[in-house]
Enzyme design. Structure first.
Site, mmCIF file in Angstrom:
data_model
loop_
_atom_site.group_PDB
_atom_site.id
_atom_site.type_symbol
_atom_site.label_atom_id
_atom_site.label_comp_id
_atom_site.label_asym_id
_atom_site.label_seq_id
_atom_site.Cartn_x
_atom_site.Cartn_y
_atom_site.Cartn_z
ATOM 1 N N GLY A 100 43.227 81.775 39.513
ATOM 2 C CA GLY A 100 44.444 81.179 39.471
ATOM 3 C C GLY A 100 44.648 80.124 38.384
ATOM 4 N N GLY A 101 45.086 79.178 39.017
ATOM 5 C CA GLY A 101 45.795 77.880 38.138
ATOM 6 C C GLY A 101 47.187 78.072 38.074
ATOM 7 C CD1 TRP A 102 51.612 75.336 35.671
ATOM 8 C CD2 TRP A 102 51.757 74.900 37.739
ATOM 9 N NE1 TRP A 102 52.883 74.702 35.935
ATOM 10 C CE2 TRP A 102 53.164 74.681 37.269
ATOM 11 C CE3 TRP A 102 51.686 74.561 39.040
ATOM 12 C CZ2 TRP A 102 54.313 74.454 37.670
ATOM 13 C CZ3 TRP A 102 52.879 74.232 39.753
ATOM 14 C CH2 TRP A 102 54.117 74.092 39.368
ATOM 15 C CD GLU A 143 47.979 74.582 40.623
ATOM 16 O OE1 GLU A 143 48.744 73.900 40.269
ATOM 17 O OE2 GLU A 143 46.816 74.367 40.250
ATOM 18 C CE1 TYR A 144 49.533 72.995 44.469
ATOM 19 C CE2 TYR A 144 51.777 72.924 43.577
ATOM 20 C CZ TYR A 144 50.443 72.446 43.666
ATOM 21 O OH TYR A 144 49.996 71.352 43.012
ATOM 22 C CE1 TYR A 201 45.240 67.551 39.367
ATOM 23 C CE2 TYR A 201 43.525 66.320 40.210
ATOM 24 C CZ TYR A 201 44.225 67.401 39.895
ATOM 25 O OH TYR A 201 43.369 68.982 40.039
ATOM 26 C CG ASP A 202 49.550 66.718 37.474
ATOM 27 O OD1 ASP A 202 49.560 65.814 36.693
ATOM 28 O OD2 ASP A 202 49.167 67.837 37.603
#
Length: 465
Positions: A100-102, A143-144, A201-202
């Site tokens: 996955g990942g953003w 996400e997400y 974070y972010d």
């Protein structure tokens, strides 16, 4: 030469009650020196687990590599093999393949998780895939999930863990309390996951018009948003996830602004997203090794327990040795399971910052939490690789098709990859006539000719012609 040979032969034995996973990104080796990061740049002992970012879920719900260079046909046997070979030098090191990942978006995850047959197809494929390439587990970075996915996500994780046997199953999840409530059945996930990486974070970034800290431990006075690390970890625990399996996220990077007025340079000062820095090439973003070389003045925010730096009209909120040390003591004092880092290649792995220490942020985590070996030596030299090429994030697809930018995007064919007519850094993936809006990895753009994400100087983007 003798020193390097000794390092190559060194075996690090890691013993610690705390977990210290770290993410390895398979696109960091495309950066120019000294930012180029290879698996051999890793110093044995600095992590208990390496999570390889990323693999993907195909349209047909099978597991696949994002980048062909990860496979055995890649340089020196491919990046999957080279990361797993690190276990030879660090007995007990575990490797997980993160899906996955953003940039992957949510569309394929939603379709997969919503259907029992699709879930089984992916789970069977993923377990076979990690076994084929030598990984010890699976990490899911979706996400997400939203309200419609909550039950499906929990069921998917339960089935994945049941099928995985002795393999590890973990997830990267939000730090936003509202998203936690909406998308996660926490008691169910507590039974399915070996540990949970909370992305603390972010919290603030260049998408806002005022400066703010990327990863505060606590909120500043008067802030009622509960948008901070301590609240997020405690919220997951209150919802039912065991503290000893909850991991704090440490960002080895910061978020930056160009100040509207350099004389007004505190937290909350007006500004716009900072220009891209030399190596990470992402607006409003800087790796720790870039921020430490900016010069200027470092300030410590004692309320939020994190620093920020002001250099001319540039402002960056980030983590350094002091703030990471404070966070690790907080982990110990509050009974949490450890900390993970995004990412290996953003810490000062070359020792170019003041003091010349390699991996200063990782070193701090080890010093406070215990276990591992302090990474003060020079990493093993990587084998020669092919010249720098930007990462391919998608396979070649059908020919490009123009769209009217004033109309909603429609899939030209049921399946394929297509340009975003409004933004060179984005593209559309169509699956079964459903269009999913995707974002290229940081510093890259969509190439209409090759139908993949490339560095801007090598892309054909209609907006420049």
């Amino acid at each position: 030469m003798k020193f390097l040979i000794l390092l190559v032969c060194t075996v690090a034995v890691v013993t610690s009650d705390y977990l210290r996973p770290c993410y390895f990104t398979d696109w960091a080796h495309y950066r120019p020196e000294p930012a180029k990061f290879e698996p051999e740049s890793y110093v044995p002992g600095i992590c208990t687990h390496i999570l390889f970012a990323f693999a993907k879920v195909n349209w047909d719900f099978t597991a696949a590599a994002y980048d062909p260079e990860d496979l055995p046909s890649g340089p020196n046997g491919g990046y999957f093999a080279r990361v797993n070979k690190l276990k030879d030098k660090q007995p007990g090191l575990k490797t997980l393949l993160s899906f996955g990942g953003w940039s992957a978006g949510t569309g394929t995850f939603k379709q997969m998780a919503s259907d029992a047959g699709n879930r089984k197809k992916f789970i069977d494929s993923a377990i076979q895939f990690i076994g084929q390439y030598g990984f010890d587990g699976i990490d899911i970075d979706w996400e997400y999930p939203d309200a419609n996915d909550k039950s499906n996500y929990a069921t998917f994780m339960k089935e994945l863990k049941a099928a995985a046997g002795s393999k590890l199953v973990t997830a990267a999840v939000t730090a936003d309390p509202a998203k936690i409530d909406i998308g996660y059945d926490v008691p169910s996930l507590a039974q399915s996951l070996d540990f949970l990486n909370v992305m603390t974070y972010d919290f603030h970034g260049g998408w806002e018009q005022v400066t703010g800290e990327n990863s505060p431990l606590y909120s500043p006075p008067g802030d009622t948003t509960n948008w901070n690390t301590a609240y997020a970890l405690n919220y997951w625990a209150q919802k039912g996830f065991p503290k000893n399996k909850l991991l704090v996220g440490i960002a080895a990077y910061g978020r930056g602004w160009t100040l509207s007025d350099p004389n007004n340079n505190g937290i909350g000062a007006p500004g716009q997203s900072a220009p891209a820095l030399q190596y990470t090439q992402t607006e409003g973003f800087g790796a720790y090794y870039e921020i430490c070389k900016l010069g200027g003045t470092r300030y410590w925010d004692d309320n939020q327990k994190v620093p920020y730096i002001v250099s001319g009209n540039l402002w960056y909120g980030y983590d350094d040795v002091q703030s990471v040390g404070v966070k690790m003591q907080w982990v110990k004092d509050n009974g949490f399971g450890g900390a993970f880092v995004w990412t290996l290649d953003f810490d000062d792995f070359n020792g170019i910052c003041s003091g010349g220490d390699h991996y200063p942020l990782f070193n701090t985590i080890i010093k406070v939490l215990g276990g591992g070996s302090s990474p003060t030596g020079v990493p093993t030299q990587p084998p020669a690789t092919t010249p720098n090429q930007p990462p391919r994030t998608t396979p070649n697809g059908p020919p490009k098709t123009s769209q009217n930018p004033n109309q909603p995007f429609q899939c030209p064919t049921p399946n394929g990859f297509f340009s975003d007519p409004l933004d060179c850094t984005k593209f559309y993936e169509c699956a079964n006539n459903i269009a999913y809006h995707m974002t290229c990895p940081p510093g890259t753009e969509w190439d209409e000719k090759e139908l993949t994400c490339e560095y801007p100087n090598q892309t054909v983007c209609f907006q420049r012609y």
